[in-house]
Every structure is written in structure tokens, then in C-alpha cells.
Scaffold this motif. Structure first.
Motif, PDB file in Angstrom:
ATOM      1  N   LEU A 102      43.415 -47.727  33.430  1.00  7.91           N
ATOM      2  CA  LEU A 102      43.439 -46.426  34.109  1.00  7.91           C
ATOM      3  C   LEU A 102      44.850 -45.939  34.427  1.00  7.91           C
ATOM      4  CD1 LEU A 102      40.267 -46.473  36.391  1.00  7.91           C
ATOM      5  CD2 LEU A 102      40.668 -45.209  34.272  1.00  7.91           C
ATOM      6  N   ALA A 103      45.845 -46.807  34.262  1.00 11.59           N
ATOM      7  CA  ALA A 103      47.235 -46.359  34.461  1.00 11.59           C
ATOM      8  C   ALA A 103      47.543 -45.221  33.484  1.00 11.59           C
ATOM      9  CB  ALA A 103      48.201 -47.520  34.267  1.00 11.59           C
ATOM     10  N   ALA A 104      46.941 -45.278  32.282  1.00  6.98           N
ATOM     11  CA  ALA A 104      47.157 -44.226  31.281  1.00  6.98           C
ATOM     12  C   ALA A 104      46.596 -42.880  31.739  1.00  6.98           C
ATOM     13  CB  ALA A 104      46.509 -44.633  29.969  1.00  6.98           C
ATOM     14  N   TYR A 105      45.737 -42.914  32.765  1.00  5.80           N
ATOM     15  CA  TYR A 105      45.145 -41.672  33.295  1.00  5.80           C
ATOM     16  C   TYR A 105      45.714 -41.336  34.680  1.00  5.80           C
ATOM     17  CZ  TYR A 105      41.712 -42.332  29.580  1.00  5.80           C
ATOM     18  OH  TYR A 105      41.103 -42.492  28.364  1.00  5.80           O
ATOM     19  N   GLY A 106      46.825 -41.991  35.028  1.00  9.30           N
ATOM     20  CA  GLY A 106      47.454 -41.720  36.324  1.00  9.30           C
ATOM     21  C   GLY A 106      46.800 -42.464  37.469  1.00  9.30           C
ATOM     22  N   GLY A 107      45.934 -43.434  37.173  1.00  9.47           N
ATOM     23  CA  GLY A 107      45.260 -44.187  38.231  1.00  9.47           C
ATOM     24  C   GLY A 107      45.856 -45.558  38.414  1.00  9.47           C
ATOM     25  N   VAL A 137      36.072 -36.270  30.023  1.00  7.35           N
ATOM     26  CA  VAL A 137      36.624 -37.543  30.507  1.00  7.35           C
ATOM     27  C   VAL A 137      35.678 -38.681  30.140  1.00  7.35           C
ATOM     28  CG1 VAL A 137      37.288 -38.828  32.573  1.00  7.35           C
ATOM     29  CG2 VAL A 137      37.827 -36.392  32.410  1.00  7.35           C
ATOM     30  N   ARG A 138      34.382 -38.444  30.327  1.00  4.47           N
ATOM     31  CA  ARG A 138      33.399 -39.491  30.041  1.00  4.47           C
ATOM     32  C   ARG A 138      33.441 -39.875  28.555  1.00  4.47           C
ATOM     33  NH1 ARG A 138      27.710 -37.665  31.743  1.00  4.47           N
ATOM     34  NH2 ARG A 138      28.142 -36.300  29.992  1.00  4.47           N
ATOM     35  N   ALA A 139      33.453 -38.884  27.666  1.00  2.00           N
ATOM     36  CA  ALA A 139      33.456 -39.171  26.230  1.00  2.00           C
ATOM     37  C   ALA A 139      34.712 -39.957  25.846  1.00  2.00           C
ATOM     38  CB  ALA A 139      33.373 -37.864  25.441  1.00  2.00           C
ATOM     39  N   ASP A 140      35.857 -39.534  26.368  1.00  3.20           N
ATOM     40  CA  ASP A 140      37.125 -40.168  26.026  1.00  3.20           C
ATOM     41  C   ASP A 140      37.176 -41.616  26.524  1.00  3.20           C
ATOM     42  OD1 ASP A 140      39.900 -40.348  25.312  1.00  3.20           O
ATOM     43  OD2 ASP A 140      40.361 -40.080  27.439  1.00  3.20           O
ATOM     44  N   ILE A 141      36.810 -41.810  27.778  1.00  2.78           N
ATOM     45  CA  ILE A 141      36.927 -43.155  28.362  1.00  2.78           C
ATOM     46  C   ILE A 141      35.906 -44.113  27.744  1.00  2.78           C
ATOM     47  CG2 ILE A 141      36.538 -44.436  30.519  1.00  2.78           C
ATOM     48  CD1 ILE A 141      38.384 -42.527  31.882  1.00  2.78           C
ATOM     49  N   ILE A 142      34.706 -43.625  27.480  1.00  2.00           N
ATOM     50  CA  ILE A 142      33.697 -44.493  26.863  1.00  2.00           C
ATOM     51  C   ILE A 142      34.159 -44.929  25.474  1.00  2.00           C
ATOM     52  CG2 ILE A 142      31.304 -44.557  25.969  1.00  2.00           C
ATOM     53  CD1 ILE A 142      31.724 -44.683  29.092  1.00  2.00           C
ATOM     54  N   GLU A 143      34.691 -43.985  24.701  1.00  2.00           N
ATOM     55  CA  GLU A 143      35.165 -44.309  23.354  1.00  2.00           C
ATOM     56  C   GLU A 143      36.268 -45.358  23.397  1.00  2.00           C
ATOM     57  OE1 GLU A 143      36.272 -40.866  20.894  1.00  2.00           O
ATOM     58  OE2 GLU A 143      37.693 -42.201  19.874  1.00  2.00           O
ATOM     59  N   ARG A 144      37.234 -45.151  24.303  1.00  3.49           N
ATOM     60  CA  ARG A 144      38.361 -46.094  24.369  1.00  3.49           C
ATOM     61  C   ARG A 144      37.928 -47.459  24.895  1.00  3.49           C
ATOM     62  NH1 ARG A 144      43.065 -44.597  27.465  1.00  3.49           N
ATOM     63  NH2 ARG A 144      43.819 -46.500  26.510  1.00  3.49           N
TER      64      ARG A 144
END
Ligand code: AMP
Ligand code: MN
Ligand code: MN
Length: 338
Positions: A299-304, A322-329
Motif C-alpha cells: 500500500l506504500a505505492a498508494y500513499g498508505g 481502485v478495487r479492480a486495480d488492487i485485486i489485479e495486482r
């Protein structure tokens, strides 16, 4: 103030004796913690206020952007935590203490209360290479910031009374999921034993903090469980909450606490994710993971940020994107064995 016990001059890290000396040298204090405070944030703020009072300090203000969640409202001192909406005109602390977060950005508007000249003390257990403070004790080997504070009381030879022990126990018990998560170490139990010896009622605290649930949280849970999806041969489970859900069931942000664990708790799941639409353009992501997946690094890549096993991020994009991107990765990383 002189750096009496520097451990690392560059990031101005020091040991707890150095922190205690710095606090003894100050006379007025502003204590804060991250936004949407959890049990560790609230318990640590209140325990720090108890610690300072035991040192004879009287000028102490606790502030947070968000209210103390109702399950922690009974803690001694909780009613005195100010909202950052209205700054007292005469506020002029000569020390600021940030707990359970290493960056001012995690504090929200309360950071506007920090006088630029007052030294910032940081006590935190998140993975953070570059904390913002000038006097920092940041150590991810501690289960909770509350566990660091028990060490501070011991280092400074300050007795832990029942009120302080209740705050510290809530801090440690909540961040360890009731002493069940992998961050629970022998030291965690040793310190919990000290808190029991101070006379707390651990069974009553556990009931208030872990068992009793608001009817609104129960209604949220119904929806979240119904929408749970599993991917990657059951190694990933995720679900979501929309802004409309929150309004329809009259839920508060505090009602979301712990909900992501239902994804992580399904047998075979290595990564559990909760997506929450905070507004049409903003999504809060919460991840709970088991090794080797590193939720904080992901999540650091998303500023978290956060911890390897538990991390969060607020992403400025719509829920579906966000859901589609994070699930894929996540599926890709699980496939690579990371
Ligand atoms: P949550 O999913 O919000 O319960 O957060 C899990 C962990 O990640 C907690 O230790 C939080 O303090 C941390 N965390 C959550 N959101 C962020 C963020 N935006 N930046 C850094 N750490 C976060
Ligand atoms: Mn926290
Ligand atoms: Mn914490």
C-alpha cells in the motif's frame, strides 16, 4: 533541548530514557494520534496524559480530528479529548507528542495546532523509516504504541495506576486482536500481566471492546459478508462498503473497525481486503495479510502504510477503479509467491 540519549542522530531517534528526560524538561503538552483513532491511538493518548500527570505536569491537552469511538468512551480521561474543530485561544504547548503514527500527515487538521517552535515527540510502532519528530522512538517490534508506553512508565520509574493500566490494556489488547495476532510477543504478555496486577478488570474490558457491537455495525456486517468474493484459489478474499451503505444503516466510521478481519479469517485466505467508498472520488483500502505478503509495502505505492500484516491507504479514485486495480495486482503478486 539537548539530545541526551541519541541513538541515531540523523533521524533523531533515541531511547525511552531520552524521551522521558525530554518530557520531564517540558511543562505544557499537546498529545495527539492518527485520525479515526483506534484503541491503541485512544489508549496511548490517555495513558500518556496519565504518565505526564504522574510526573507532576498539569498543562496537558489531548486532541484528535475524530471523536473517541463509543466503545472506548468509558476510558478514564476520554471525555477530555478535544476535537480539532475548535482550537483553544490560549493553547501554547512547549512539547507536542504524536502517538501511534510517525507522520504529521496522519494527524489531519490537528497538525495545525502544533506550534512550529515546539519539539515534536513521536512514539510509534509502524514501519516508518523517516518519522517527522525531533525526538522519536519508533520500533515495529512492539505490538502496540501502548506497549511502548508501558516501557516508558518502567524506564522512568513511574508507577502504573489502575486508570493508566486500563488505557494501556485497551491499547495493547486491541492492536493484538485480543493477544491473538502475530505481533503478540512474550513481552506483550509480560506487560499485560503488569496491567492485571494494577487491578484492571480484563474480562469487563474485553466484553466492552471486543464483544458488544452497535446495531449499525451488525447491519453493515450483514452487507459486507453477503458481498464477500474469493479469488486466486481462495488465497484472496475481498468485500466492499459504499457511502450509501453507511447512510442507509446510519453507521459511523468507528463501526468499520475489525470488519476486514472477516475476509482474512476465511480458511486459506492470505490476503483479506475491505474497500470503502468514502465519497465518489475517494476509496479507503484496508488489508490484512499473512507472510510473505507485505501489506504495508504493497500500500506504500498508494500513499498508505502500516504494518506487514495490517495496512491501510486512502486512494483518490472511485471505488470500482481502485478495487479492480488492487485485486489485479494482488492476484499477480500472490502468483509470484510474494
Ligand atoms: P486500517 O486498515 O485503517 O485499520 O489500518 C491498518 C494499519 O495501517 C493501522 O496500523 C493504521 O495505522 C495503518 N494505516 C491505515 N491507513 C494508513 C495510511 N493512509 N497511511 C499510513 N498508515 C495507515
Ligand atoms: Mn492505530
Ligand atoms: Mn497501533
Amino acid at each position: 533541548m539537548p539530545e541526551t540519549h541519541p541513538v541515531d542522530a540523523i533521524s533523531q531517534r533515541m531511547d525511552l530514557a531520552g524521551i522521558a528526560d525530554g518530557l520531564r524538561a517540558a511543562s505544557s503538552f499537546l498529545i495527539t494520534a492518527h485520525i479515526n483513532p483506534d484503541g491503541d491511538a485512544v489508549g496511548s493518548m490517555l495513558a500518556m496524559a496519565h504518565f505526564l500527570r504522574a510526573l507532576g505536569k498539569t498543562d496537558i491537552v489531548c486532541v484528535n480530528d475524530d471523536p473517541v469511538p463509543s466503545i472506548y468512551a468509558w476510558l478514564p480521561g476520554a471525555q477530555d479529548v478535544l476535537s480539532s474543530d475548535v482550537k483553544p485561544a490560549d493553547l501554547a504547548p512547549d512539547a507536542v507528542i504524536l502517538l501511534d503514527a510517525g507522520k504529521k500527515a496522519r494527524v489531519g487538521r490537528a497538525a495545525e495546532w502544533f506550534p512550529p517552535t515546539a519539539p515534536l515527540f513521536v512514539l510509534d510502532h509502524h514501519l516508518e523509516e523517516h518519522p517527522d519528530g525531533v525526538r522519536c522512538f519508533v520500533d515495529p517490534s512492539y505490538s502496540a504504541t501502548g506497549e511502548i508506553l508501558v516501557d516508558l512508565f518502567l524506564t522512568a520509574n513511574v508507577p502504573i495506576d489502575k486508570a493508566a493500566a486500563e488505557c494501556l490494556y485497551v491499547a495493547i489488547a486491541t492492536d493484538t486482536g485480543g493477544f491473538r495476532f502475530s505481533n503478540t510477543k512474550p513481552r506483550t504478555h509480560r506487560y499485560a500481566a503488569l496491567l492485571l496486577e494494577a487491578g484492571i478488570d480484563a474480562a469487563q474490558i474485553s466484553s466492552r471492546v471486543f464483544e458488544v457491537m452497535s446495531p449499525e455495525k451488525f447491519e453493515l456486517l450483514r452487507r459486507v459478508l453477503d458481498r464477500m468474493q474469493r479469488e486466486a484459489d481462495g488465497r484472496l478474499a475481498y468485500t466492499y462498503i459504499t457511502a450509501r451503505d453507511m447512510t442507509e444503516v446510519c453507521a459511523k466510521v468507528e463501526d468499520l473497525d475489525g470488519i476486514v478481519n472477516f475476509a482474512r479469517n476465511i480458511m486459506g485466505v492470505e490476503v483479506g481486503i475491505l474497500f470503502r467508498e468514502t465519497d465518489p472520488q475517494t476509496t479507503k483500502v484496508s488489508i490484512r495479510a499473512s507472510a510473505p505478503f507485505n501489506a504495508a509495502a504493497f500500500l506504500a505505492a498508494y500513499g498508505g502504510g502500516g504494518h506487514k500484516a495490517a495496512a491501510g491507504a486512502t486512494v483518490h479514485a472511485p471505488l470500482n477503479t481502485v478495487r479492480a486495480d488492487i485485486i489485479e495486482r494482488t492476484i499477480k503478486l500472490l502468483g509470484e509467491g510474494k
